[in-house]
Scaffold this motif. Structure first.
Motif, short mmCIF file in Angstrom:
data_model
loop_
_atom_site.label_atom_id
_atom_site.label_comp_id
_atom_site.label_asym_id
_atom_site.label_seq_id
_atom_site.Cartn_x
_atom_site.Cartn_y
_atom_site.Cartn_z
N GLU A 252 0.84 -1.21 0.00
CA GLU A 252 0.00 0.00 0.00
C GLU A 252 0.87 1.25 0.00
O GLU A 252 0.62 2.20 -0.74
CB GLU A 252 -0.93 0.00 1.21
CG GLU A 252 -2.11 -0.93 1.08
CD GLU A 252 -3.00 -0.95 2.31
OE1 GLU A 252 -2.74 -0.23 3.30
OE2 GLU A 252 -3.98 -1.73 2.27
N ASP B 164 -5.10 -3.00 -6.77
CA ASP B 164 -5.65 -3.64 -5.57
C ASP B 164 -4.48 -4.26 -4.81
O ASP B 164 -3.87 -5.24 -5.27
CB ASP B 164 -6.66 -4.71 -5.99
CG ASP B 164 -7.29 -5.44 -4.81
OD1 ASP B 164 -6.72 -5.42 -3.70
OD2 ASP B 164 -8.35 -6.05 -5.02
N THR B 165 -4.16 -3.70 -3.65
CA THR B 165 -2.98 -4.18 -2.92
C THR B 165 -3.17 -5.60 -2.37
O THR B 165 -2.19 -6.33 -2.23
CB THR B 165 -2.56 -3.23 -1.78
OG1 THR B 165 -3.66 -3.03 -0.91
CG2 THR B 165 -2.05 -1.92 -2.33
N HIS B 166 -4.41 -5.99 -2.10
CA HIS B 166 -4.62 -7.37 -1.65
C HIS B 166 -4.30 -8.35 -2.78
O HIS B 166 -3.69 -9.39 -2.55
CB HIS B 166 -6.03 -7.58 -1.11
CG HIS B 166 -6.22 -7.00 0.26
ND1 HIS B 166 -5.70 -7.60 1.39
CD2 HIS B 166 -6.83 -5.87 0.66
CE1 HIS B 166 -5.99 -6.86 2.44
NE2 HIS B 166 -6.68 -5.80 2.03
N GLU B 167 -4.70 -8.00 -4.00
CA GLU B 167 -4.37 -8.87 -5.14
C GLU B 167 -2.86 -8.87 -5.37
O GLU B 167 -2.27 -9.91 -5.66
CB GLU B 167 -5.11 -8.43 -6.40
CG GLU B 167 -4.87 -9.34 -7.59
CD GLU B 167 -5.17 -10.82 -7.32
OE1 GLU B 167 -4.37 -11.67 -7.77
OE2 GLU B 167 -6.16 -11.14 -6.65
#
Length: 194
Positions: free
Chosen positions: A137, A150-153
């Protein structure tokens, strides 16, 4: 009959974890017995079963120690580096942990996760995942990697990168230098994120 009490200490658990890691460097995991683990750790077999249901549970727990990488020293180092350096540091710390601590016991972990899908050291609730996601992030916010992703991806992508690299190393029975391979492959990963 008198009920036996077992010391439920962190030191006991730590001794067992160290034993499985050390013994797996000396011989194949399948040939290591619980009796040998207990002897090495100077722990009774009853105490072993108080902490773990099986040798496999112990092997998984040894691998889960990855969250220990996110300690105060690591956090302090992060404050002194930029986000891109922190990304390299957190990914490399995992590779170093596998190469130096877990070793070829990683094969057992992969075998166990193939059989038991609920087992994962990289779930979103894990400290390593959360820290890596936070670093990504910050990388995105400060322009070190593409903004708006998308930082989770991206976190899951980085974890797949690590798994793939380590899986390949384990397929080759640890016959090449995992840290060297990480350094060369990391550049491809980073170029893809920029």
């Amino acid at each position: 009959m008198e009920k036996r009490e077992y010391k439920c200490t962190a030191a006991t658990k730590e001794a067992l974890l160290d034993a499985i890691l050390q013994l797996s460097k000396e011989k194949e995991y399948e040939k290591i017995t619980i009796r040998e683990i207990c002897s090495y750790a100077k722990i009774s077999i009853g105490s072993f079963y108080h902490h773990f249901h099986s040798k496999e549970d112990l092997a998984i727990e040894a691998y889960y120690q990855i969250d220990r990488l996110i300690n105060e020293d690591f956090k302090e180092q992060c404050k002194q580096k930029n986000p891109e350096e922190n990304l390299h540091m957190i990914l490399k710390s995992y590779i170093e942990y596998v190469a130096k601590e877990v070793g070829i016991l990683i094969k057992t972990y992969y075998k166990l996760i193939m059989e038991e899908t609920s087992v994962s050291a990289f779930g979103p609730e894990r400290l390593y995942y959360k820290t890596l996601n936070g670093i990504l992030e910050e990388c995105s916010q400060k322009g070190y990697i593409k903004k708006g992703i998308d930082t989770h991806e991206t976190t899951r992508y980085c974890l797949r990168f690590l798994r793939g690299l380590i899986f390949d190393w384990s397929l080759h029975d640890g016959m090449y230098d995992l840290l060297d391979r990480f350094e060369s492959d990391y550049q491809y990963l980073l170029n893809g994120l920029k």
